[in-house]
Design a protein around this motif. Structure first.
Motif, mmCIF file in Angstrom:
data_model
loop_
_atom_site.group_PDB
_atom_site.id
_atom_site.type_symbol
_atom_site.label_atom_id
_atom_site.label_comp_id
_atom_site.label_asym_id
_atom_site.label_seq_id
_atom_site.Cartn_x
_atom_site.Cartn_y
_atom_site.Cartn_z
ATOM 1 N N ALA A 52 0.601 -1.176 -0.076
ATOM 2 C CA ALA A 52 -0.186 0.096 -0.204
ATOM 3 C C ALA A 52 0.798 1.494 0.072
ATOM 4 O O ALA A 52 0.818 2.219 -0.101
ATOM 5 N N LEU A 53 2.063 1.195 0.663
ATOM 6 C CA LEU A 53 2.826 2.679 0.661
ATOM 7 C C LEU A 53 3.553 2.665 -0.466
ATOM 8 O O LEU A 53 3.259 3.831 -0.789
ATOM 9 N N GLY A 54 4.191 1.175 -0.868
ATOM 10 C CA GLY A 54 4.487 1.362 -2.301
ATOM 11 C C GLY A 54 3.820 2.578 -3.608
ATOM 12 O O GLY A 54 3.641 3.412 -4.429
ATOM 13 N N SER A 55 2.757 1.921 -3.358
ATOM 14 C CA SER A 55 1.914 2.358 -4.367
ATOM 15 C C SER A 55 1.048 3.603 -4.552
ATOM 16 O O SER A 55 1.190 3.785 -5.297
ATOM 17 N N GLY A 56 1.291 3.772 -3.163
ATOM 18 C CA GLY A 56 0.205 5.659 -3.017
ATOM 19 C C GLY A 56 1.677 6.422 -3.531
ATOM 20 O O GLY A 56 1.138 7.349 -4.378
ATOM 21 N N LEU A 57 2.947 6.264 -3.285
ATOM 22 C CA LEU A 57 3.755 6.746 -3.656
ATOM 23 C C LEU A 57 4.146 6.581 -5.563
ATOM 24 O O LEU A 57 4.623 7.458 -5.914
ATOM 25 N N LEU A 58 3.947 5.287 -5.691
ATOM 26 C CA LEU A 58 4.348 5.310 -7.068
ATOM 27 C C LEU A 58 2.889 5.779 -7.923
ATOM 28 O O LEU A 58 3.001 6.846 -9.369
ATOM 29 N N LYS A 59 1.760 5.637 -7.372
ATOM 30 C CA LYS A 59 0.823 6.063 -8.464
ATOM 31 C C LYS A 59 0.463 7.280 -8.613
ATOM 32 O O LYS A 59 0.298 7.785 -10.077
ATOM 33 N N ALA A 60 0.694 8.895 -7.968
ATOM 34 C CA ALA A 60 0.198 10.091 -8.028
ATOM 35 C C ALA A 60 1.909 10.431 -9.133
ATOM 36 O O ALA A 60 1.481 10.974 -10.393
ATOM 37 N N ASN A 61 2.723 10.164 -8.869
ATOM 38 C CA ASN A 61 3.777 10.860 -9.503
ATOM 39 C C ASN A 61 3.880 10.033 -11.044
ATOM 40 O O ASN A 61 4.629 10.681 -11.597
ATOM 41 N N ILE A 62 3.428 8.856 -10.662
ATOM 42 C CA ILE A 62 3.717 7.809 -12.266
ATOM 43 C C ILE A 62 2.971 9.017 -13.517
ATOM 44 O O ILE A 62 2.834 8.959 -14.693
ATOM 45 N N SER A 63 1.742 8.580 -13.370
ATOM 46 C CA SER A 63 0.985 9.663 -13.751
ATOM 47 C C SER A 63 0.620 11.082 -14.082
ATOM 48 O O SER A 63 0.878 11.852 -14.953
ATOM 49 N N THR A 64 1.407 11.798 -13.388
ATOM 50 C CA THR A 64 2.171 13.337 -13.446
ATOM 51 C C THR A 64 2.832 13.202 -14.919
ATOM 52 O O THR A 64 3.297 14.210 -15.607
ATOM 53 N N MET A 65 4.540 12.068 -13.973
ATOM 54 C CA MET A 65 5.625 12.044 -15.243
ATOM 55 C C MET A 65 5.026 12.414 -16.765
ATOM 56 O O MET A 65 5.307 11.943 -17.807
ATOM 57 N N VAL A 66 3.589 11.211 -16.381
ATOM 58 C CA VAL A 66 2.628 10.984 -18.325
ATOM 59 C C VAL A 66 2.773 12.873 -18.537
ATOM 60 O O VAL A 66 2.298 12.203 -20.382
ATOM 61 N N GLY A 67 2.185 13.199 -17.564
ATOM 62 C CA GLY A 67 1.180 14.901 -18.033
ATOM 63 C C GLY A 67 2.576 15.817 -19.008
ATOM 64 O O GLY A 67 2.168 16.041 -20.002
ATOM 65 N N HIS A 68 3.681 15.038 -17.953
ATOM 66 C CA HIS A 68 4.902 15.731 -18.276
ATOM 67 C C HIS A 68 5.498 15.765 -19.741
ATOM 68 O O HIS A 68 5.967 16.566 -20.435
ATOM 69 N N LEU A 69 5.115 14.701 -20.593
ATOM 70 C CA LEU A 69 5.239 14.401 -21.921
ATOM 71 C C LEU A 69 4.462 15.421 -22.972
ATOM 72 O O LEU A 69 5.134 15.392 -23.916
ATOM 73 N N TYR A 70 3.284 16.147 -22.350
ATOM 74 C CA TYR A 70 2.629 16.125 -23.200
ATOM 75 C C TYR A 70 2.908 17.924 -23.149
ATOM 76 O O TYR A 70 3.124 18.340 -22.394
ATOM 77 N N ASN A 71 2.905 18.759 -24.151
ATOM 78 C CA ASN A 71 3.198 20.505 -24.301
ATOM 79 C C ASN A 71 1.781 20.596 -24.035
ATOM 80 O O ASN A 71 1.013 21.690 -24.798
ATOM 81 N N GLY A 72 1.382 20.939 -22.283
ATOM 82 C CA GLY A 72 0.588 21.655 -22.383
ATOM 83 C C GLY A 72 -0.414 20.947 -21.943
ATOM 84 O O GLY A 72 -1.694 20.318 -22.324
#
Length: 496
Positions: free
Chosen positions: A126-146
């Motif tokens: 649960a702890l590891g999944s919580g650390l991962l979920k928000a940040n990996i989705s945020t990195m997907v957003g970083h790939l695009y031009n706004g």
């Protein structure tokens, strides 16, 4: 596997090859999430069955449902501090690497026999999944031009396919081994899956956006000391409280389940209130936060029903569904592969449809998509009422009833989940980049904690009256969202 799916030119603005017409870094994140979901959903498919099995923990179905629901709630509740770590301490990229290591350790712990390692392993996952979920989705957003990049929703949908590819394979492999060979060997396979995901992520990080390595708002030295002090105080309070309860001989499982469940309902309210009252937000950000609350409430209602697919529906399948098709008898955990295989079949269709409609100026708004999701999840439980009634005399129903229920839920999921991830990154105040993704996941926490609280109270969620009430609630919420769609769209301040 990622490289075989990677095409040659055209190139993105950031350089490098594309992945189905999207930035190359999407392949890295796609594969990382696929292996993480393989480990997560494999363990999740086994969890409710292990909890009630005589060879497992041999608990009552209501207790098993409560533990399952609260465990899922904690995964998503911890996404909030996970996003905070990405924003303030390590940055998204480093946080994901550490999270994957913690998840792997959790599955290894689950592979050990005994009740204590089991709950310790659940806590680590649960702890590891919580650390991962928000940040990996945020990195997907970083790939695009706004937020206005037209590929953005499609990119999140492709990313969502990675989730479901892992989720599809997991019950077939991990579920079969766990049910047919040994529960703990199944949990060990989940650890192997996460190890593969971690290695793939470390090898592919060079394709990610440079923004993913940046800590948007690093903690000051004073903030670090204050945060550490507060954390230690809360830890000391918990240790003292449970030591007293245990020493007095009063401890039962509910002493852990009830406080966690209540926290899962109270914390989302507190977090949304705190962000909404932040005076550093601009007027536009404040307005968008008001609009976001509408989506949050709708998502909580959706997930309350949807996540019962792994508990209420799984236990119904175990007790009341015929698992023989064309003479072949399959493990009950295989039912958990129905949803992801449907997602993989339908996600590209919807991704293409949204983009095609967008080009014609006819794509449904986010509000309409959310309303459709609530309607579909309500319809899924209306369908569930039929096999529930048919099995009332102890007979077993055909497998196709389960397929029909999961089909309706999958359509609803595709209208809400990838769209919700995307709209959260669009509407997030700059100050709360990764944290807002954690706030989005708190909607799952609220929904699952509602289910957990009902189970703790002894409510049998496999009764027709309860199922019918949940179906009616979802459909009424869908109607309400649709009726107020213009108001919510105005609150989004230009975000679609």
């Amino acid at each position: 596997m990622a490289s075989s799916l990677t095409k040659d030119p055209p190139r993105t603005s950031g350089g490098g090859k594309t992945f189905f017409g999207h930035p190359r870094g999407l392949a890295t994140l796609f594969m990382t999430e696929m292996w993480e979901r393989f480990s997560f959903y494999g363990m999740r498919a086994l969890l409710p069955l292990y909890l009630v099995a005589p060879g497992g923990l041999d608990l009552k179905p209501t207790t098993a449902t409560a533990i399952y629901s609260i465990y899922l709630a904690m995964v998503y509740l911890l996404a909030m501090p996970g996003g905070w770590f990405g924003d303030r301490v390590w940055g998204p990229r480093k946080t994901v690497a550490i999270a994957a290591s913690v998840i792997m350790a959790g599955h290894v712990t689950l592979a050990l026999p005994g009740e204590a390692p089991f709950f310790a392993g659940l806590a680590l996952v649960a702890l590891g999944s919580g650390l991962l979920k928000a940040n990996i989705s945020t990195m997907v957003g970083h790939l695009y031009n706004g937020p206005d990049d037209p590929r953005r929703d499609g990119g999140f949908t492709i990313f969502y396919m990675g989730i479901n590819l892992g989720a599809f394979a997991a019950p077939l492999i991990i579920g079969t081994v766990g049910e047919s060979v040994n529960w703990h060997l199944g949990f060990a396979l989940a650890a192997l899956g996460m190890a593969l995901g971690l290695v793939q992520f470390l090898l592919g990080t060079r394709h990610l956006s440079e923004r993913s390595s940046v800590v948007p708002k690093p903690l000051t030295d004073a903030e670090r000391r204050s945060t550490l002090r507060k954390g230690l105080i809360w830890l000391a309070v918990a240790v003292v409280f449970y030591s007293v309860v245990g020493g007095a001989g009063l401890y039962t499982l509910n002493w852990a389940l009830v406080p966690i469940t209540l926290a899962g309902l109270i914390i989302p309210i507190m977090v949304l209130t705190r962000i909404k009252r932040d005076k550093e937000l601009s007027a536009t950000e404040q307005t968008r936060m008001t609009g976001f609350i509408w989506f949050f409430v709708a998502a909580a209602a959706f997930w309350m029903i949807y996540d019962q697919g792994g508990s209420t529906l799984a236990l119904f399948a175990k007790n009341s569904t015929n698992t023989t098709v064309l003479g072949f008898d399959f493990p009950v955990s295989w039912f958990q592969s129905i949803n992801p295989v449907l997602v993989m079949a339908l996600a590209p269709v919807l991704a293409w449809l949204w983009l095609a409609l967008n080009r014609r100026g006819k794509e449904p708004s986010t509000v309409v998509k959310f309303s459709s999701a609530l309607l579909l999840i309500g319809v899924s439980f209306l369908v569930f009422l039929i096999p529930l009634t048919m099995s009332g005399d102890g007979s077993k129903v055909a497998v196709w009833w389960m397929v029909a229920i999961y089909f309706a839920q999958t359509l609803g999921e595709l209208c809400l989940s990838p769209v919700g991830l995307s709209v959260t990154t669009k509407m997030a105040p700059e100050k709360y980049g990764s944290q807002m993704m954690g706030v989005w996941f708190l909607a799952v926490t609220a929904g699952d904690c509602t289910t957990g609280l009902l189970s703790i109270a002894g409510v049998d969620l496999n009764k027709t009256g309860v199922v019918g009430l949940e179906a009616a609630m979802a459909i009424l919420a869908a109607v309400a969202i649709f009726m107020y769609r213009k108001k919510v769209k105005a609150l989004m301040s230009g975000v679609r």
